[in-house]
Design an enzyme around this catalytic site. Structure first.
Site, PDB file in Angstrom:
ATOM      1  N   GLY A  79       0.816  -1.250   0.056  1.00 31.33           N
ATOM      2  CA  GLY A  79      -0.157   0.031   0.092  1.00 31.33           C
ATOM      3  C   GLY A  79       0.876   1.389   0.000  1.00 31.33           C
ATOM      4  O   GLY A  79       2.237   1.214  -0.010  1.00 31.33           O
ATOM      5  N   ASN A 134      -2.961  -8.614   0.046  1.00 29.70           N
ATOM      6  CA  ASN A 134      -3.849  -8.974  -0.694  1.00 29.70           C
ATOM      7  C   ASN A 134      -4.134  -8.359  -2.047  1.00 29.70           C
ATOM      8  O   ASN A 134      -5.042  -8.692  -2.956  1.00 29.70           O
ATOM      9  CB  ASN A 134      -5.174  -9.399   0.011  1.00 29.70           C
ATOM     10  N   GLY A 155      -3.627  -2.291  -2.218  1.00 24.40           N
ATOM     11  CA  GLY A 155      -2.289  -2.326  -2.584  1.00 24.40           C
ATOM     12  C   GLY A 155      -1.986  -2.420  -4.119  1.00 24.40           C
ATOM     13  O   GLY A 155      -2.591  -2.955  -4.584  1.00 24.40           O
ATOM     14  N   ASP A 209      -4.424 -12.250   2.437  1.00 24.88           N
ATOM     15  CA  ASP A 209      -5.665 -11.534   3.093  1.00 24.88           C
ATOM     16  C   ASP A 209      -5.399 -11.739   4.651  1.00 24.88           C
ATOM     17  O   ASP A 209      -5.697 -13.118   4.886  1.00 24.88           O
ATOM     18  CB  ASP A 209      -7.030 -11.982   2.611  1.00 24.88           C
ATOM     19  N   ASN A 265      -5.830 -12.325  13.519  1.00 28.13           N
ATOM     20  CA  ASN A 265      -4.605 -12.967  13.058  1.00 28.13           C
ATOM     21  C   ASN A 265      -3.383 -12.438  13.302  1.00 28.13           C
ATOM     22  O   ASN A 265      -2.625 -13.521  13.489  1.00 28.13           O
ATOM     23  CB  ASN A 265      -5.515 -13.393  11.731  1.00 28.13           C
ATOM     24  N   ALA A 269      -1.466   0.104  12.907  1.00 31.12           N
ATOM     25  CA  ALA A 269      -1.918   1.344  12.382  1.00 31.12           C
ATOM     26  C   ALA A 269      -3.219   1.626  12.561  1.00 31.12           C
ATOM     27  O   ALA A 269      -4.066   0.994  12.028  1.00 31.12           O
ATOM     28  CB  ALA A 269      -1.398   1.206  10.883  1.00 31.12           C
ATOM     29  N   TYR A 286     -14.856   1.388   9.170  1.00 31.20           N
ATOM     30  CA  TYR A 286     -13.815   1.854   9.426  1.00 31.20           C
ATOM     31  C   TYR A 286     -13.398   2.408  10.787  1.00 31.20           C
ATOM     32  O   TYR A 286     -12.568   2.034  11.554  1.00 31.20           O
ATOM     33  CB  TYR A 286     -13.110   2.755   8.174  1.00 31.20           C
ATOM     34  N   THR A 289      -2.282  11.692   5.755  1.00 31.23           N
ATOM     35  CA  THR A 289      -0.781  11.468   5.337  1.00 31.23           C
ATOM     36  C   THR A 289      -0.714  11.499   3.996  1.00 31.23           C
ATOM     37  O   THR A 289      -1.732  11.059   3.316  1.00 31.23           O
ATOM     38  CB  THR A 289      -0.235  10.043   5.697  1.00 31.23           C
ATOM     39  N   ARG A 325      -8.779  10.700  -1.659  1.00 26.84           N
ATOM     40  CA  ARG A 325      -8.546  11.580  -0.671  1.00 26.84           C
ATOM     41  C   ARG A 325      -8.201  13.177  -1.280  1.00 26.84           C
ATOM     42  O   ARG A 325      -8.072  13.301  -2.282  1.00 26.84           O
ATOM     43  CB  ARG A 325      -7.056  10.895  -0.052  1.00 26.84           C
TER      44      ARG A 325
END
Length: 334
Positions: free
Chosen positions: A13, A35, A39, A59, A103, A118, A149, A179, A190
């Site tokens: 990513g 996955n 990305g 994933d 996981n 993150a 999210y 960022t 964005r």
């Protein structure tokens, strides 16, 4: 970090690929796990032949394969981070935040690996205090279009904190504010990528709301430097730490600056503000300064110059639709 083996989930990513660069330069072995939902192979193509760099298409909603080497550190950056992408499949986003974190934690416990997770400034929602410090609990809508999210990241913080306490695991949480920089996707929705691509194409600059809402923009190099400090500080972190630039800019000011820097003739169009879009966003970074000795260094104009240069060149070639005139022109010899 020499001789360490480090996993970066979401390593292909925008931010993850820059992390892979920096960790590999430190002498560590890097396993990039992605996955490729958001990305891009193009973000890591320059690393493919580098000794000590490996890529696994996987994933993290599924357990990490047992065939992977033992990790000393895991940077968990695997999750769509722009509204356009995380809202395209809200259930998948929520599960990436929740099951993906679990996981990662289970693998970290197996390997006795440190985890840097993150998280995001979106855990503060549309904040009622300003600037936002880590002890603010936020103002988040649990059933809105951004909840997959926002609440997914909030739940992940709870899971990471409780798992670390029960398993005596070294877990560090960072809350990333806006960022920007090279390797942003031009289609991620964005504000920086939108304005830059629209300005370069001479299209109308779309500002949502009246342009008075604020954001604080951190250049990716500064953010990555903060991530490395957060992971490698020997005393660990006593709780989440904000990483972002405390210099506050209105969206309208950003649009004007980008138009001026690109020499564009684009006009500005105002559209309704999306549901639950925060009105103000600015990090309180006192904790990062005190615990990490970190603060951003790249001024907005310098960071934008490097970002605009990227979008003027490589991103047009990499992201042009296959078979389009733009793609064929980019592939043709000069």
């Amino acid at each position: 970090m020499a001789a360490r083996t480090v996993a970066v989930t979401g390593g292909a990513g925008f931010i993850g690929s820059h992390l892979c660069d920096a960790i590999l330069e430190s002498g560590a072995r890097v396993v990039c796990i992605d996955n490729f939902h958001t990305g891009r192979w193009e973000n890591i193509h320059h690393l493919i032949d580098r000794p000590g760099f490996d890529v696994l298409e996987h994933d993290i909603a599924h357990p990490l394969p047992a065939s992977l080497p033992r990790f000393d550190q895991i940077y968990n950056f695997a999750c769509p981070a722009s509204p356009v992408h995380y809202q395209s499949d809200r259930v998948r986003t929520a599960l990436t935040c929740a099951q993906g974190a679990m996981n990662v934690l289970e693998r970290a416990a197996q390997d006795a690996a440190a985890v840097l997770h993150a998280s995001t400034s979106e855990v503060y929602g549309d904040p009622e205090i300003h600037p936002q410090s880590e002890d603010y609990f936020g103002n988040v809508n649990p059933v809105g279009p951004r909840s997959c999210y926002d609440e997914g990241k909030r739940f992940a913080e709870t899971l990471l904190t409780d798992f670390a306490a029960q398993a005596d695991l070294d877990v560090r949480i960072i809350r990333i504010f806006n960022t920007y920089g090279p390797r942003m996707r031009p289609d991620d929705g964005r504000v920086v990528s939108n304005f830059v691509t629209q300005a370069l194409e001479g299209e109308t600059i779309t500002v949502y709301g009246d342009g008075a809402q604020t954001r604080s923009f951190c250049f990716v190099d500064d953010l990555v430097r903060g991530c490395l400090k957060a992971m490698n500080t020997p005393r660990g972190l006593p709780g989440p730490v904000n990483l972002g630039n405390p210099c506050e800019t209105t969206v309208g000011e950003l649009a004007e600056l980008i138009v001026a820097m690109t020499g564009s003739r684009s006009e500005v169009s105002y559209r309704p503000l999306p549901v639950d879009d925060p009105r103000r966003r600015r990090p309180d970074i006192r904790r990062a300064r005190e615990l990490l000795g970190w603060s951003p260094e790249v001024p907005l104009r310098e960071g934008l110059e490097r970002t605009i240069h990227y979008f003027m060149g490589e991103s047009r070639r990499l992201y042009a639709p296959v078979g389009s005139g733009a793609a064929m022109a980019a592939a043709s010899p000069m």
